[in-house]
Design a protein around this motif. Structure first.
Motif, PDB file in Angstrom:
ATOM      1  N   TYR A   1     -11.470  -0.927   1.593  1.00  0.00           N
ATOM      2  CA  TYR A   1     -10.470   0.125   1.643  1.00  0.00           C
ATOM      3  C   TYR A   1      -9.916   0.117   3.062  1.00  0.00           C
ATOM      4  O   TYR A   1     -10.640   0.391   4.020  1.00  0.00           O
ATOM      5  CB  TYR A   1     -11.087   1.482   1.307  1.00  0.00           C
ATOM      6  CG  TYR A   1     -10.082   2.618   1.317  1.00  0.00           C
ATOM      7  CD1 TYR A   1      -9.087   2.680   0.345  1.00  0.00           C
ATOM      8  CD2 TYR A   1     -10.123   3.601   2.290  1.00  0.00           C
ATOM      9  CE1 TYR A   1      -8.161   3.716   0.344  1.00  0.00           C
ATOM     10  CE2 TYR A   1      -9.197   4.644   2.299  1.00  0.00           C
ATOM     11  CZ  TYR A   1      -8.228   4.697   1.321  1.00  0.00           C
ATOM     12  OH  TYR A   1      -7.302   5.712   1.320  1.00  0.00           O
TER      13      TYR A   1
ATOM     14  N   THR B   1     -10.068   2.813  -3.930  1.00  0.00           N
ATOM     15  CA  THR B   1     -10.697   4.045  -3.437  1.00  0.00           C
ATOM     16  C   THR B   1     -12.151   4.133  -3.894  1.00  0.00           C
ATOM     17  O   THR B   1     -12.886   5.005  -3.436  1.00  0.00           O
ATOM     18  CB  THR B   1      -9.925   5.274  -3.936  1.00  0.00           C
ATOM     19  OG1 THR B   1      -9.807   5.209  -5.362  1.00  0.00           O
ATOM     20  CG2 THR B   1      -8.537   5.329  -3.314  1.00  0.00           C
TER      21      THR B   1
ATOM     22  N   ARG C   1       0.815  -4.972   8.301  1.00  0.00           N
ATOM     23  CA  ARG C   1       0.595  -4.448   6.956  1.00  0.00           C
ATOM     24  C   ARG C   1       0.258  -5.572   5.970  1.00  0.00           C
ATOM     25  O   ARG C   1      -0.551  -5.387   5.058  1.00  0.00           O
ATOM     26  CB  ARG C   1       1.817  -3.662   6.488  1.00  0.00           C
ATOM     27  CG  ARG C   1       1.971  -2.342   7.243  1.00  0.00           C
ATOM     28  CD  ARG C   1       3.009  -1.448   6.622  1.00  0.00           C
ATOM     29  NE  ARG C   1       3.055  -0.157   7.289  1.00  0.00           N
ATOM     30  CZ  ARG C   1       3.836   0.848   6.909  1.00  0.00           C
ATOM     31  NH1 ARG C   1       4.635   0.684   5.862  1.00  0.00           N
ATOM     32  NH2 ARG C   1       3.823   2.001   7.566  1.00  0.00           N
TER      33      ARG C   1
ATOM     34  N   SER D   1     -15.009   0.081   4.347  1.00  0.00           N
ATOM     35  CA  SER D   1     -13.662   0.301   4.870  1.00  0.00           C
ATOM     36  C   SER D   1     -13.432  -0.515   6.127  1.00  0.00           C
ATOM     37  O   SER D   1     -14.364  -0.808   6.887  1.00  0.00           O
ATOM     38  CB  SER D   1     -13.455   1.786   5.187  1.00  0.00           C
ATOM     39  OG  SER D   1     -12.133   2.036   5.633  1.00  0.00           O
TER      40      SER D   1
ATOM     41  N   ALA E   1      -7.505  -5.775   2.150  1.00  0.00           N
ATOM     42  CA  ALA E   1      -7.813  -4.969   0.964  1.00  0.00           C
ATOM     43  C   ALA E   1      -8.188  -5.853  -0.214  1.00  0.00           C
ATOM     44  O   ALA E   1      -9.100  -5.529  -0.992  1.00  0.00           O
ATOM     45  CB  ALA E   1      -6.615  -4.096   0.616  1.00  0.00           C
TER      46      ALA E   1
ATOM     47  N   ASP F   1      -3.017  -5.758   3.632  1.00  0.00           N
ATOM     48  CA  ASP F   1      -3.063  -6.059   2.198  1.00  0.00           C
ATOM     49  C   ASP F   1      -4.045  -7.192   1.905  1.00  0.00           C
ATOM     50  O   ASP F   1      -4.780  -7.160   0.915  1.00  0.00           O
ATOM     51  CB  ASP F   1      -1.664  -6.431   1.697  1.00  0.00           C
ATOM     52  CG  ASP F   1      -0.661  -5.283   1.804  1.00  0.00           C
ATOM     53  OD1 ASP F   1      -1.091  -4.122   1.977  1.00  0.00           O
ATOM     54  OD2 ASP F   1       0.551  -5.559   1.728  1.00  0.00           O
TER      55      ASP F   1
ATOM     56  N   TYR G   1      -1.170   3.988   6.798  1.00  0.00           N
ATOM     57  CA  TYR G   1      -0.903   3.045   5.714  1.00  0.00           C
ATOM     58  C   TYR G   1      -2.253   2.648   5.138  1.00  0.00           C
ATOM     59  O   TYR G   1      -3.156   2.237   5.890  1.00  0.00           O
ATOM     60  CB  TYR G   1      -0.170   1.823   6.260  1.00  0.00           C
ATOM     61  CG  TYR G   1       0.037   0.725   5.245  1.00  0.00           C
ATOM     62  CD1 TYR G   1       1.109   0.778   4.356  1.00  0.00           C
ATOM     63  CD2 TYR G   1      -0.819  -0.360   5.178  1.00  0.00           C
ATOM     64  CE1 TYR G   1       1.305  -0.235   3.422  1.00  0.00           C
ATOM     65  CE2 TYR G   1      -0.630  -1.368   4.252  1.00  0.00           C
ATOM     66  CZ  TYR G   1       0.433  -1.304   3.375  1.00  0.00           C
ATOM     67  OH  TYR G   1       0.625  -2.297   2.450  1.00  0.00           O
ATOM     68  N   VAL G   2      -2.424   2.783   3.832  1.00  0.00           N
ATOM     69  CA  VAL G   2      -3.707   2.456   3.217  1.00  0.00           C
ATOM     70  C   VAL G   2      -3.495   1.518   2.040  1.00  0.00           C
ATOM     71  O   VAL G   2      -2.451   1.531   1.384  1.00  0.00           O
ATOM     72  CB  VAL G   2      -4.473   3.724   2.751  1.00  0.00           C
ATOM     73  CG1 VAL G   2      -4.752   4.644   3.927  1.00  0.00           C
ATOM     74  CG2 VAL G   2      -3.710   4.463   1.663  1.00  0.00           C
ATOM     75  N   ASN G   3      -4.506   0.714   1.778  1.00  0.00           N
ATOM     76  CA  ASN G   3      -4.515  -0.155   0.609  1.00  0.00           C
ATOM     77  C   ASN G   3      -5.963  -0.479   0.279  1.00  0.00           C
ATOM     78  O   ASN G   3      -6.835  -0.445   1.153  1.00  0.00           O
ATOM     79  CB  ASN G   3      -3.715  -1.440   0.862  1.00  0.00           C
ATOM     80  CG  ASN G   3      -3.323  -2.149  -0.435  1.00  0.00           C
ATOM     81  OD1 ASN G   3      -3.701  -1.717  -1.525  1.00  0.00           O
ATOM     82  ND2 ASN G   3      -2.557  -3.223  -0.307  1.00  0.00           N
ATOM     83  N   GLY G   4      -6.208  -0.777  -0.965  1.00  0.00           N
ATOM     84  CA  GLY G   4      -7.557  -1.104  -1.393  1.00  0.00           C
ATOM     85  C   GLY G   4      -8.098  -0.084  -2.370  1.00  0.00           C
ATOM     86  O   GLY G   4      -7.564   1.023  -2.520  1.00  0.00           O
TER      87      GLY G   4
ATOM     88  N   GLY H   1       0.808  -1.213   0.000  1.00  0.00           N
ATOM     89  CA  GLY H   1       0.000   0.000   0.000  1.00  0.00           C
ATOM     90  C   GLY H   1       0.840   1.260   0.000  1.00  0.00           C
ATOM     91  O   GLY H   1       2.003   1.262  -0.388  1.00  0.00           O
ATOM     92  N   SER H   2       0.243   2.345   0.463  1.00  0.00           N
ATOM     93  CA  SER H   2       0.935   3.633   0.462  1.00  0.00           C
ATOM     94  C   SER H   2       0.630   4.378   1.755  1.00  0.00           C
ATOM     95  O   SER H   2      -0.265   4.001   2.528  1.00  0.00           O
ATOM     96  CB  SER H   2       0.495   4.467  -0.746  1.00  0.00           C
ATOM     97  OG  SER H   2      -0.914   4.636  -0.753  1.00  0.00           O
TER      98      SER H   2
END
Length: 238
Positions: free
Chosen positions: A69, A36, A57, A41, A64, A61, A31-34, A20-21
């Motif tokens: 999200y 948008t 993390r 969520s 996600a 993932d 930290y997010v992934n999935g 993710g980012s």
């Protein structure tokens, strides 16, 4: 949260781990992934070692990939607990209480809602479980999962409103099976709240995100707990 068990097997933190980012959401790094485009969520709330833990993390993932999200906020503002820094965890907690985490979670949830998210689940690990149980007492989340929780009491479960699952460890001095059974008894008096409590045999506190890769038994148990978590969110976050 007493005794050293909450701090055993500390992860090697890595700001670059995961697929993710890093973004800012609700005033915190996360930290997010999935996708948008998803309107569903899941917030993962870490243990005392924070949001850079690679196995947390990795679970984000995986979550996600199930269509959510996923947001893993840095509730510790770049100051996760460091086991060998000479500061007891009780002292560290004075600056990083779950109550503060609960208040910090509110603008994150508001930001997700403003992005079009219609349903939110939250999973908490050790420290994070107390934050989740507080969120579950209101309309902030649609479902909660507590994994090897700390700082919870049976009284908490007299107030929760959201569907809640509790995944505990057989060898846990912080939230031993006896305590979780008391929590289960409270939930049993409240059939209007969907819930279950599950004790995983042969594993210690923290096993779902701090397992050793070579320990096949614990890895298999962690994967089962992850599956249970995802099943709970698939059922109630929709």
């Amino acid at each position: 949260m007493s005794g050293p068990q909450c701090c055993e097997n500390p992860p090697t933190l890595s700001s670059s781990s995961g697929a993710g980012s890093i973004v800012e959401i609700g005033g915190l790094k996360a930290y997010v992934n999935g996708s948008t485009d998803s309107n569903l969520s899941v917030i993962l709330i870490s243990d005392v070692y924070g949001y850079e833990a690679p196995k947390l993390r990795k679970l984000a993932d995986k979550t996600a990939a199930a269509g959510f999200y996923v947001v893993v906020p840095d509730f510790f503002y770049g100051d996760p607990y460091v086991a060998d820094a000479g500061k007891p965890v009780q002292v560290w907690l004075k600056d990083h209480s779950p109550e503060k985490g609960f208040n910090d979670a509110k603008p994150i949830i508001a930001a997700l809602r403003s992005k079009g998210i219609t349903a939110i689940g939250a999973a908490g690990f050790c420290w994070g479980a107390k934050v989740v149980v507080e969120l579950a007492k209101s309309e902030y989340i649609q479902a909660g999962v507590l994994l090897h929780p700390s700082l919870i009491t049976p009284a908490d479960f007299g107030e929760v409103k959201a569907p809640i699952a509790v995944l505990g460890a057989e060898f846990d001095s912080i939230s031993p099976p006896e305590l979780l059974k008391e929590c289960e008894q409270v939930l049993c008096t409240r059939p209007e709240v969907k819930s279950y409590v599950k004790i995983f045999p042969g594993v210690p506190h923290g096993w779902t995100v701090r397992y050793k890769d070579e320990d096949e038994v614990v890895v298999k148990s962690a994967e089962e707990a992850h599956k249970n978590m995802l099943e709970w969110f698939t059922e109630y976050v929709k």
